[in-house]
Design a protein around this motif. Structure first.
Motif, PDB file in Angstrom:
ATOM      1  N   ARG A 107      -7.234   7.214   1.838  1.00 26.88           N
ATOM      2  CA  ARG A 107      -6.793   8.347   1.022  1.00 26.88           C
ATOM      3  C   ARG A 107      -5.296   8.249   0.716  1.00 26.88           C
ATOM      4  O   ARG A 107      -4.863   8.463  -0.426  1.00 26.88           O
ATOM      5  CB  ARG A 107      -7.065   9.656   1.750  1.00 26.88           C
ATOM      6  N   ARG A 108      -4.511   7.943   1.735  1.00 27.03           N
ATOM      7  CA  ARG A 108      -3.069   7.844   1.543  1.00 27.03           C
ATOM      8  C   ARG A 108      -2.728   6.696   0.595  1.00 27.03           C
ATOM      9  O   ARG A 108      -1.869   6.834  -0.285  1.00 27.03           O
ATOM     10  CB  ARG A 108      -2.362   7.627   2.879  1.00 27.03           C
ATOM     11  N   ALA A 109      -3.381   5.548   0.768  1.00 24.50           N
ATOM     12  CA  ALA A 109      -3.103   4.396  -0.080  1.00 24.50           C
ATOM     13  C   ALA A 109      -3.353   4.718  -1.555  1.00 24.50           C
ATOM     14  O   ALA A 109      -2.602   4.277  -2.436  1.00 24.50           O
ATOM     15  CB  ALA A 109      -3.947   3.198   0.357  1.00 24.50           C
ATOM     16  N   VAL A 110      -4.395   5.498  -1.819  1.00 24.21           N
ATOM     17  CA  VAL A 110      -4.690   5.895  -3.199  1.00 24.21           C
ATOM     18  C   VAL A 110      -3.582   6.793  -3.738  1.00 24.21           C
ATOM     19  O   VAL A 110      -3.167   6.671  -4.899  1.00 24.21           O
ATOM     20  CB  VAL A 110      -6.055   6.599  -3.275  1.00 24.21           C
ATOM     21  N   LEU A 111      -3.068   7.678  -2.900  1.00 20.88           N
ATOM     22  CA  LEU A 111      -2.012   8.593  -3.331  1.00 20.88           C
ATOM     23  C   LEU A 111      -0.715   7.855  -3.663  1.00 20.88           C
ATOM     24  O   LEU A 111      -0.043   8.177  -4.647  1.00 20.88           O
ATOM     25  CB  LEU A 111      -1.748   9.638  -2.247  1.00 20.88           C
ATOM     26  N   VAL A 112      -0.356   6.869  -2.847  1.00 15.85           N
ATOM     27  CA  VAL A 112       0.941   6.214  -3.024  1.00 15.85           C
ATOM     28  C   VAL A 112       0.861   4.941  -3.857  1.00 15.85           C
ATOM     29  O   VAL A 112       1.865   4.517  -4.443  1.00 15.85           O
ATOM     30  CB  VAL A 112       1.599   5.896  -1.666  1.00 15.85           C
ATOM     31  N   SER A 113      -0.335   4.321  -3.923  1.00 13.04           N
ATOM     32  CA  SER A 113      -0.457   3.030  -4.635  1.00 13.04           C
ATOM     33  C   SER A 113      -1.805   2.910  -5.327  1.00 13.04           C
ATOM     34  O   SER A 113      -2.424   1.841  -5.311  1.00 13.04           O
ATOM     35  CB  SER A 113      -0.274   1.872  -3.649  1.00 13.04           C
ATOM     36  N   GLY A 114      -2.261   3.988  -5.940  1.00 16.82           N
ATOM     37  CA  GLY A 114      -3.594   4.005  -6.526  1.00 16.82           C
ATOM     38  C   GLY A 114      -3.861   2.920  -7.552  1.00 16.82           C
ATOM     39  O   GLY A 114      -4.974   2.396  -7.641  1.00 16.82           O
ATOM     40  N   SER A 115      -2.858   2.560  -8.348  1.00 13.44           N
ATOM     41  CA  SER A 115      -3.056   1.559  -9.401  1.00 13.44           C
ATOM     42  C   SER A 115      -2.740   0.137  -8.939  1.00 13.44           C
ATOM     43  O   SER A 115      -2.882  -0.812  -9.722  1.00 13.44           O
ATOM     44  CB  SER A 115      -2.189   1.899 -10.612  1.00 13.44           C
ATOM     45  N   GLU A 116      -2.312  -0.016  -7.683  1.00  9.12           N
ATOM     46  CA  GLU A 116      -1.986  -1.349  -7.157  1.00  9.12           C
ATOM     47  C   GLU A 116      -3.256  -2.049  -6.677  1.00  9.12           C
ATOM     48  O   GLU A 116      -4.221  -1.415  -6.250  1.00  9.12           O
ATOM     49  CB  GLU A 116      -0.994  -1.235  -5.993  1.00  9.12           C
ATOM     50  N   ILE A 117      -3.249  -3.393  -6.731  1.00 15.30           N
ATOM     51  CA  ILE A 117      -4.387  -4.159  -6.260  1.00 15.30           C
ATOM     52  C   ILE A 117      -4.551  -3.981  -4.755  1.00 15.30           C
ATOM     53  O   ILE A 117      -3.606  -4.178  -3.990  1.00 15.30           O
ATOM     54  CB  ILE A 117      -4.234  -5.653  -6.597  1.00 15.30           C
ATOM     55  N   ALA A 118      -5.755  -3.617  -4.351  1.00 19.95           N
ATOM     56  CA  ALA A 118      -6.057  -3.420  -2.931  1.00 19.95           C
ATOM     57  C   ALA A 118      -6.769  -4.619  -2.335  1.00 19.95           C
ATOM     58  O   ALA A 118      -6.454  -5.045  -1.213  1.00 19.95           O
ATOM     59  CB  ALA A 118      -6.914  -2.177  -2.752  1.00 19.95           C
TER      60      ALA A 118
END
Length: 323
Positions: free
Chosen positions: A8-19
């Motif tokens: 959830r946090r990763a989506v908030l801070v880096s949602g458009s970045e490659i995961a």
């Protein structure tokens, strides 16, 4: 403390970045969350797992393995990684002992599943996570995601059971270690500063994902919104090519892997300038091997890690200053 919190946090801070990167497949954190939510929906509805039910996976490393590891707790269920080096009778024991109702399997282990036909009484559904034609009687991983409705997080966390990681069984019968959300998260939070996880990191999943040593990166790297790069398993040239192509910055290897890498005849043919941290452990490290590795990777910070499955897993680190 709940495992889905990191996603959830990763989506908030880096949602458009490659995961995640798996060959030609790439998903952003926002796409990853949608896939996890849908897979969790399929786990509860199509596969029929209730909260607290166990689902196992027998597969090589992949982004789908990663998605399974998040979707199971999102659905309120317990994930069970199966050692890919087990013989069919041992696989059958793990499945029965864990009470796994669903088994996710890739191409490499279809023969093992065929050999176990009629010998997995707890398993009632099979999910194919490969890229070929889905075998008869199995659900296709991508179809599950495409046809399911995303569901809300089940809200499991803290001392709720998250995973069953089995021990190696070196001193007796392999035992399922019951790890809670709190166990896994607390260990990951200790790991992040110990080996300097950062948002711009690109972690190479080269060690087997069934092993909790690599499992710590599934959640720890996500906590800092880093990038996950997957290869099926450790093969020196594949590792070299992937490091160069994807700008890998960190990974965890056992000493045998480091030896194969550092002494490979093609090691001078690739660019490893992106690597900044390499952690090793799980067996004794010969001094000659680590010295050779430092020669080959002079700019890399090496850390020796010690742990055990029951500790979720890391206990202590011997950092770059000792190298």
């Amino acid at each position: 403390m709940y495992l889905s919190q990191s996603l959830r946090r990763a989506v908030l801070v880096s949602g458009s970045e490659i995961a995640t990167v798996n060959g030609d497949r790439r998903h952003t954190y926002r796409q990853l969350l949608d896939r996890v939510q849908r897979l969790a929906g399929a786990i509860r509805t199509t596969l029929g797992l209730a909260e607290g039910a166990r689902g196992a996976i027998l597969a090589l490393n992949s982004d789908r393995y990663f998605e399974f590891s998040y979707a199971m707790p999102w659905a309120g269920c317990v994930f069970v990684p199966i050692n890919t080096r087990l013989a069919p009778p041992e696989i059958a024991y793990w499945l029965e002992d864990s009470g796994a109702e669903v088994l996710f399997v890739d191409d490499a282990f279809l023969p093992a599943v065929e050999a176990l036909a009629g010998k997995m009484p707890s398993v009632r559904e099979l999910v194919y996570v490969g890229d070929g034609d889905t075998p008869a009687g199995m659900h296709a991983f991508e179809d599950l995601i495409a046809n399911a409705t995303a569901i809300e997080d089940a809200g499991k966390g803290y001392d709720d059971l998250a995973a069953l990681y089995y021990t190696g069984g070196t001193t007796g019968v392999s035992k399922g270690v019951m790890l809670s959300h709190r166990n896994i998260i607390a260990n990951a939070l200790n790991t992040i500063p110990a080996v300097d996880f950062k948002p711009d990191m690109r972690w190479l999943h080269a060690a087997p994902m069934f092993h909790i040593a690599d499992g710590l990166a599934i959640f720890g790297v996500t906590m800092v919104a880093g990038r996950h790069v997957f290869i099926p398993g450790f093969e020196p040239v594949t590792v070299m090519k992937t490091i160069e192509a994807e700008g890998v910055t960190e990974s965890l290897w056992v000493p045998t892997m480091i030896n194969l890498f550092a002494n490979h005849p093609d090691v001078d043919k690739y660019d490893f300038s992106s690597i900044r941290y390499l952690t090793y452990g799980a067996s004794p490290m010969p001094a000659a091997v680590v010295k050779k590795a430092i020669e080959v990777l002079p700019g890399v910070r090496f850390t020796h890690a010690y742990g055990q499955t029951e500790c979720a897993p890391l206990v202590s680190f011997n950092g770059p200053e000792a190298h």
